[in-house]
Design a protein around this motif. Structure first.
Motif, PDB file in Angstrom:
ATOM      1  N   ASN A   1       0.822  -1.205   0.000  1.00  0.00           N
ATOM      2  CA  ASN A   1       0.000   0.000   0.000  1.00  0.00           C
ATOM      3  C   ASN A   1       0.850   1.246   0.000  1.00  0.00           C
ATOM      4  O   ASN A   1       0.347   2.360   0.150  1.00  0.00           O
ATOM      5  CB  ASN A   1      -0.896   0.029   1.243  1.00  0.00           C
ATOM      6  CG  ASN A   1      -2.295  -0.382   0.898  1.00  0.00           C
ATOM      7  OD1 ASN A   1      -2.782  -0.040  -0.179  1.00  0.00           O
ATOM      8  ND2 ASN A   1      -2.931  -1.110   1.777  1.00  0.00           N
TER       9      ASN A   1
ATOM     10  N   LYS B   1      -7.963   1.287   8.422  1.00  0.00           N
ATOM     11  CA  LYS B   1      -6.793   2.072   8.831  1.00  0.00           C
ATOM     12  C   LYS B   1      -6.984   3.557   8.578  1.00  0.00           C
ATOM     13  O   LYS B   1      -6.010   4.290   8.436  1.00  0.00           O
ATOM     14  CB  LYS B   1      -5.526   1.537   8.182  1.00  0.00           C
ATOM     15  CG  LYS B   1      -5.599   1.455   6.689  1.00  0.00           C
ATOM     16  CD  LYS B   1      -4.360   0.731   6.190  1.00  0.00           C
ATOM     17  CE  LYS B   1      -4.434   0.632   4.683  1.00  0.00           C
ATOM     18  NZ  LYS B   1      -3.330  -0.106   4.131  1.00  0.00           N
TER      19      LYS B   1
ATOM     20  N   VAL C   1      -6.592   9.539   8.061  1.00  0.00           N
ATOM     21  CA  VAL C   1      -6.076  10.513   7.097  1.00  0.00           C
ATOM     22  C   VAL C   1      -7.167  10.849   6.074  1.00  0.00           C
ATOM     23  O   VAL C   1      -6.909  11.456   5.057  1.00  0.00           O
ATOM     24  CB  VAL C   1      -4.817   9.987   6.357  1.00  0.00           C
ATOM     25  CG1 VAL C   1      -3.670   9.854   7.332  1.00  0.00           C
ATOM     26  CG2 VAL C   1      -5.090   8.660   5.657  1.00  0.00           C
ATOM     27  N   PHE C   2      -8.405  10.422   6.384  1.00  0.00           N
ATOM     28  CA  PHE C   2      -9.512  10.674   5.457  1.00  0.00           C
ATOM     29  C   PHE C   2     -10.025  12.107   5.569  1.00  0.00           C
ATOM     30  O   PHE C   2     -10.318  12.748   4.565  1.00  0.00           O
ATOM     31  CB  PHE C   2     -10.641   9.680   5.738  1.00  0.00           C
ATOM     32  CG  PHE C   2     -11.887   9.974   4.949  1.00  0.00           C
ATOM     33  CD1 PHE C   2     -11.933   9.732   3.579  1.00  0.00           C
ATOM     34  CD2 PHE C   2     -13.007  10.516   5.570  1.00  0.00           C
ATOM     35  CE1 PHE C   2     -13.083  10.013   2.842  1.00  0.00           C
ATOM     36  CE2 PHE C   2     -14.154  10.796   4.832  1.00  0.00           C
ATOM     37  CZ  PHE C   2     -14.190  10.553   3.477  1.00  0.00           C
ATOM     38  N   TYR C   3     -10.123  12.614   6.804  1.00  0.00           N
ATOM     39  CA  TYR C   3     -10.644  13.966   6.990  1.00  0.00           C
ATOM     40  C   TYR C   3      -9.535  15.000   6.891  1.00  0.00           C
ATOM     41  O   TYR C   3      -8.393  14.749   7.274  1.00  0.00           O
ATOM     42  CB  TYR C   3     -11.320  14.094   8.358  1.00  0.00           C
ATOM     43  CG  TYR C   3     -12.547  13.232   8.494  1.00  0.00           C
ATOM     44  CD1 TYR C   3     -13.658  13.448   7.687  1.00  0.00           C
ATOM     45  CD2 TYR C   3     -12.584  12.195   9.422  1.00  0.00           C
ATOM     46  CE1 TYR C   3     -14.785  12.643   7.795  1.00  0.00           C
ATOM     47  CE2 TYR C   3     -13.705  11.391   9.543  1.00  0.00           C
ATOM     48  CZ  TYR C   3     -14.796  11.623   8.722  1.00  0.00           C
ATOM     49  OH  TYR C   3     -15.903  10.822   8.835  1.00  0.00           O
ATOM     50  N   SER C   4      -9.926  16.196   6.421  1.00  0.00           N
ATOM     51  CA  SER C   4      -8.993  17.323   6.457  1.00  0.00           C
ATOM     52  C   SER C   4      -8.916  17.825   7.901  1.00  0.00           C
ATOM     53  O   SER C   4      -9.736  17.466   8.760  1.00  0.00           O
ATOM     54  CB  SER C   4      -9.484  18.426   5.533  1.00  0.00           C
ATOM     55  OG  SER C   4     -10.699  18.968   6.034  1.00  0.00           O
TER      56      SER C   4
ATOM     57  N   GLN D   1     -14.510  14.598  -1.351  1.00  0.00           N
ATOM     58  CA  GLN D   1     -13.784  14.609  -0.085  1.00  0.00           C
ATOM     59  C   GLN D   1     -12.643  15.606  -0.149  1.00  0.00           C
ATOM     60  O   GLN D   1     -12.155  15.939  -1.235  1.00  0.00           O
ATOM     61  CB  GLN D   1     -13.310  13.211   0.305  1.00  0.00           C
ATOM     62  CG  GLN D   1     -12.315  12.565  -0.641  1.00  0.00           C
ATOM     63  CD  GLN D   1     -11.996  11.133  -0.208  1.00  0.00           C
ATOM     64  OE1 GLN D   1     -12.856  10.263  -0.241  1.00  0.00           O
ATOM     65  NE2 GLN D   1     -10.774  10.893   0.204  1.00  0.00           N
ATOM     66  N   GLU D   2     -12.267  16.088   1.047  1.00  0.00           N
ATOM     67  CA  GLU D   2     -11.279  17.171   1.092  1.00  0.00           C
ATOM     68  C   GLU D   2      -9.849  16.646   1.089  1.00  0.00           C
ATOM     69  O   GLU D   2      -8.898  17.411   0.997  1.00  0.00           O
ATOM     70  CB  GLU D   2     -11.510  18.029   2.351  1.00  0.00           C
ATOM     71  CG  GLU D   2     -12.843  18.772   2.300  1.00  0.00           C
ATOM     72  CD  GLU D   2     -13.080  19.659   3.524  1.00  0.00           C
ATOM     73  OE1 GLU D   2     -12.122  19.867   4.298  1.00  0.00           O
ATOM     74  OE2 GLU D   2     -14.217  20.129   3.680  1.00  0.00           O
ATOM     75  N   THR D   3      -9.700  15.347   1.245  1.00  0.00           N
ATOM     76  CA  THR D   3      -8.353  14.773   1.301  1.00  0.00           C
ATOM     77  C   THR D   3      -8.211  13.744   0.184  1.00  0.00           C
ATOM     78  O   THR D   3      -9.150  13.476  -0.550  1.00  0.00           O
ATOM     79  CB  THR D   3      -8.144  14.060   2.648  1.00  0.00           C
ATOM     80  OG1 THR D   3      -9.185  13.094   2.784  1.00  0.00           O
ATOM     81  CG2 THR D   3      -8.171  15.043   3.802  1.00  0.00           C
TER      82      THR D   3
ATOM     83  N   ASN E   1      -6.989   9.753  -0.424  1.00  0.00           N
ATOM     84  CA  ASN E   1      -6.563   8.494   0.168  1.00  0.00           C
ATOM     85  C   ASN E   1      -5.132   8.213  -0.293  1.00  0.00           C
ATOM     86  O   ASN E   1      -4.877   8.110  -1.489  1.00  0.00           O
ATOM     87  CB  ASN E   1      -7.507   7.385  -0.298  1.00  0.00           C
ATOM     88  CG  ASN E   1      -7.198   6.057   0.362  1.00  0.00           C
ATOM     89  OD1 ASN E   1      -6.038   5.770   0.667  1.00  0.00           O
ATOM     90  ND2 ASN E   1      -8.214   5.258   0.588  1.00  0.00           N
ATOM     91  N   PRO E   2      -4.180   8.105   0.660  1.00  0.00           N
ATOM     92  CA  PRO E   2      -2.782   7.947   0.246  1.00  0.00           C
ATOM     93  C   PRO E   2      -2.516   6.650  -0.512  1.00  0.00           C
ATOM     94  O   PRO E   2      -1.507   6.518  -1.192  1.00  0.00           O
ATOM     95  CB  PRO E   2      -2.004   7.987   1.565  1.00  0.00           C
ATOM     96  CG  PRO E   2      -3.000   7.650   2.614  1.00  0.00           C
ATOM     97  CD  PRO E   2      -4.340   8.113   2.112  1.00  0.00           C
ATOM     98  N   SER E   3      -3.429   5.683  -0.412  1.00  0.00           N
ATOM     99  CA  SER E   3      -3.222   4.419  -1.137  1.00  0.00           C
ATOM    100  C   SER E   3      -3.619   4.514  -2.604  1.00  0.00           C
ATOM    101  O   SER E   3      -3.370   3.585  -3.367  1.00  0.00           O
ATOM    102  CB  SER E   3      -4.054   3.305  -0.499  1.00  0.00           C
ATOM    103  OG  SER E   3      -3.637   3.077   0.814  1.00  0.00           O
TER     104      SER E   3
ATOM    105  N   GLU F   1      -8.283   5.344   6.064  1.00  0.00           N
ATOM    106  CA  GLU F   1      -8.002   5.946   4.764  1.00  0.00           C
ATOM    107  C   GLU F   1      -9.244   6.135   3.899  1.00  0.00           C
ATOM    108  O   GLU F   1      -9.395   7.134   3.223  1.00  0.00           O
ATOM    109  CB  GLU F   1      -6.991   5.077   3.986  1.00  0.00           C
ATOM    110  CG  GLU F   1      -5.607   5.099   4.589  1.00  0.00           C
ATOM    111  CD  GLU F   1      -4.589   4.341   3.752  1.00  0.00           C
ATOM    112  OE1 GLU F   1      -4.991   3.676   2.778  1.00  0.00           O
ATOM    113  OE2 GLU F   1      -3.397   4.412   4.097  1.00  0.00           O
ATOM    114  N   CYS F   2     -10.148   5.145   3.895  1.00  0.00           N
ATOM    115  CA  CYS F   2     -11.195   5.163   2.869  1.00  0.00           C
ATOM    116  C   CYS F   2     -12.417   5.968   3.272  1.00  0.00           C
ATOM    117  O   CYS F   2     -13.138   6.475   2.408  1.00  0.00           O
ATOM    118  CB  CYS F   2     -11.594   3.745   2.484  1.00  0.00           C
ATOM    119  SG  CYS F   2     -12.560   2.881   3.731  1.00  0.00           S
TER     120      CYS F   2
END
Lengths: 335, 364
Positions: free
Chosen positions: A103, A269, A291-294, B101-103, B105-107, A271-272
């Protein structure tokens, strides 16, 4: 190098265990179905916690031609239990592990690289550095830790990377200055990082302040690092009549499932964003570990990723403000 | 290697293709700001150019729901937007924006394949990107040299790429398949010499003091108007692993020293061939005919391209029929002739590459 999320489970034998730093063990596994591990890949391991089977993710530090996999595990003082299990392993023991999952792929061909490892985060970064060194790429490996004795693989990395390695050690007064690090990046630089969430948040902020391209900042989080130590808290879903205790070693998602809620989720985790729940009331604070939300959305505390984010006692989250009255209580509704 | 695999290595009817290799994805002029799709080595690849003109090769499947990116459009300085939900990727395959979405997904990435633009082709590397050394692009320098002129085309051949390599490594078939243009009986009567090293195979054949077949007589007269008489003819076939074959061909007035190295009384061409597997049973066959005389003549360029187009059309028909016969006769095996020596060395070099990748498994 593409992302690989298809779990192929297999038996693996523990063939070597060494202590490589304070509380950090290097564990060599011989899998039944060997497969080369790309830089940035990890394996999922079935661990037993209090007699219950759970899954933990560990970065592959290196793999050899025979497909043996090296992981390194830090025994965390506030462990959810996985690291205690891993530290109890002995050579010859069998484990259930996945083939390497990916990933956090390293892209070959960037003009310049900065690799940043904070503490045990070196496990995800070491293999990338080795590949970049072999490719004669332009890279700097930045390794930050609290003290040298707590930093795994320091001597090996120094030998392999020489001047490309920059070490920051808190108790030697050479702590990493994130702004200076990010100031050294330009539009052609890709920065790969793995470390504590406070460090990664600081880099993310500095990166966006410098207006660098966000896709050039690469990181992986297993959702297990927060701003605060995990503590027990209460989750309530009034519409479903649920009130559940979320233990230190459990996630809110798991606690809700245990309580019979039909939950939607995917990555587990942070992300989604599929496990999003709506916050109706809050007694205490939220330690957003996703890390999904700002940042703006996290501060609003209207929603949270229940797979990784947790309740903490005080509104600000600061320990000093902790209410003696008891655990944080998060009242939510779900989809 | 097991015994079964080693047996299949010489008579395998559907040979696998190495992934750690540069394959031609397209002619340089085919790749533009408008994305295109091409299946290469069994993988769909989206090809486009950035605003700066740099060729980009991404997996042709969006990270989200695998919609083909090639159906989308290029955006910004180097991005491509999925036509389905608007996810944007940069030329490194990194997601630049996500809907609602505001970000990011790093994947969220799609594989980005190393690209080299060289010799009028866009080359891609689908295997381990840490091994993608541009120095490994096969030498086809005649394609972009001031000393050579010419042009070519692409054949979409409905057969395993190995059948094309077999075809080019043994030109005795010219006598039978191409009797009206370049075929002549001396081809199967003359001796040939095969040599090889770790990466190349060479088959050389000289036919001395013969009549020039129609294609070559025309070429001689383009350079030497009114030419009559016997010629010395050569074919020097050089294979570069895994699938590039450049053939040094020509004729010179008989006895003027061409075999010893003086080709001044002759005409010289290079048949440039590079074959990109598409699926196990189809391939993209990129060819060109380059010459080193009458460089100024677009007429000759066009005539030669059309002439070779006709010749290769005859090959295509045979290759298609051969693949159909192979598939219709699964119980029958391949047998080898002495003339297959070049093709057999080609197979061995390819099998070594497959073995090094741990992929020496018959795909048939």
């Amino acid at each position: 190098m593409a992302a690989t999320n298809t779990e192929v489970w297999q038996r693996a034998t523990v063939v070597e265990i060494h202590t490589v730093a304070t509380d950090i063990r290097r564990i060599v596994l011989e899998p039944a179905l060997p497969k080369a591990a790309e830089p940035g890949s990890h394996i999922d391991v079935k661990v037993s916690i209090g007699g219950e089977e759970q899954k933990r993710s560990y970065s592959v530090v290196e793999s050899d031609d025979a497909g043996r996999l090296v992981i390194s595990v830090m025994r965390a003082p506030q462990s959810r239990g996985g690291s205690v299990f891993m530290h109890g392993l002995e050579t010859g023991q069998q484990l259930e592990i996945t083939q390497p999952l990916q990933n956090f792929p390293l892209r070959v061909g960037a003009e310049r690289y900065i690799l940043l490892a904070g503490g045990i985060g070196i496990t995800a970064i070491a293999n990338m550095a080795a590949v970049l060194q072999r490719l004669k790429a332009s890279y700097t490996l930045v390794y930050a830790g609290r003290s040298r004795t707590a930093m795994a693989y320091l001597a090996e990395l120094q030998e392999r990377h020489g001047e490309n390695l920059v070490v920051h050690v808190d108790d030697e007064g050479t702590s990493l200055k994130v702004d200076e690090l990010v100031a050294g990046a330009d539009l052609d630089t890709e920065l790969y990082m793995c470390g504590p969430i406070r460090l990664m948040d600081a880099v993310r902020r500095a990166w966006s302040e410098r207006e660098l391209d966000s896709p050039n900042l690469r990181y992986e989080t297993f959702g297990n690092s927060g701003w605060y130590d995990p503590e027990e808290f209460i989750v309530k879903v009034p519409r479903l009549g649920i009130e559940a205790k979320v233990g230190q070693g459990r996630s809110m998602l798991e606690a809700l499932e245990d309580a019979g809620a039909d939950m939607m989720f995917d990555c587990r985790k942070g992300e989604c964003g599929l496990c999003e729940v709506r916050v109706l009331a809050l007694d205490g604070g939220i330690d957003h570990r996703d890390v999904f939300y700002s940042e703006r959305q996290q501060k609003a505390t209207e929603k949270m990723c229940c797979c990784v984010s947790r309740g903490v006692t005080s509104k600000t989250g600061a320990k000093a403000d902790a209410s003696p009255a008891g655990p944080a209580v998060i009242t939510i509704d779900i989809s | 290697m097991t015994a079964v695999q080693s047996q299949s290595s010489t008579t395998n009817k559907v040979l696998g293709h190495p992934l750690n290799a540069w394959y031609v994805a397209a002619w340089d002029h085919e790749v533009t700001r408008a994305p295109m799709s091409r299946r290469i080595a069994n993988r769909p690849v989206a090809l486009y150019r950035t605003e700066d003109g740099k060729a980009v090769a991404l997996a042709d499947a969006c990270w989200h729901r695998l919609a083909p990116l090639s159906m989308g459009k290029t955006v910004g300085k180097d991005g491509i937007q999925c036509p389905y939900h608007g996810i944007v990727y940069n030329s490194a395959g990194r997601c630049m924006s996500m809907p609602a979405q505001e970000t990011i997904n790093p994947s969220a990435t799609v594989p980005s394949f190393p690209v080299v633009e060289r010799y009028r082709y866009v080359w891609v590397w689908l295997g381990d990107p840490t091994k993608a050394d541009p120095e490994l692009v096969p030498d086809m320098h005649q394609m972009s040299s001031e000393e050579w002129a010419g042009d070519g085309e692409t054949i979409h051949a409905p057969c395993n790429y190995q059948l094309v390599l077999d075809n080019l490594m043994d030109l005795t078939h010219e006598e039978f398949v191409h009797s009206s243009s370049i075929g002549q009986e001396e081809l199967s009567e003359s001796d040939f010499v095969v040599s090889h090293d770790g990466n190349t195979v060479t088959v050389s054949r000289w036919m001395l003091d013969i009549d020039a077949p129609p294609f070559w007589l025309k070429n001689m007269r383009d350079k030497f108007p009114g030419f009559e008489g016997k010629v010395d003819r050569w074919q020097i076939i050089t294979f570069q692993a895994p699938s590039t074959i450049c053939i040094d061909v020509g004729v010179a007035a008989a006895g003027t020293g061409a075999p010893e190295g003086d080709r001044s009384q002759g005409v010289n061409g290079f048949v440039m061939n590079t074959i990109t597997p598409e699926t196990d049973r189809s391939c993209h066959y990129f060819w060109a005919f380059m010459r080193n005389y009458r460089l100024e003549s677009q007429l000759i360029t066009t005539q030669l391209r059309n002439g070779v187009h006709g010749v290769f059309g005859e090959d295509e028909e045979m290759l298609k029929a051969q693949q159909e016969a192979i598939d219709a006769n699964p119980d029958y095996e391949f047998y080898n002739l002495n003339i297959d020596a070049g093709g057999m060395w080609v197979r061995r070099l390819i099998e070594r590459m497959l073995d090094a990748e741990g992929r020496l498994v018959p795909t048939a």
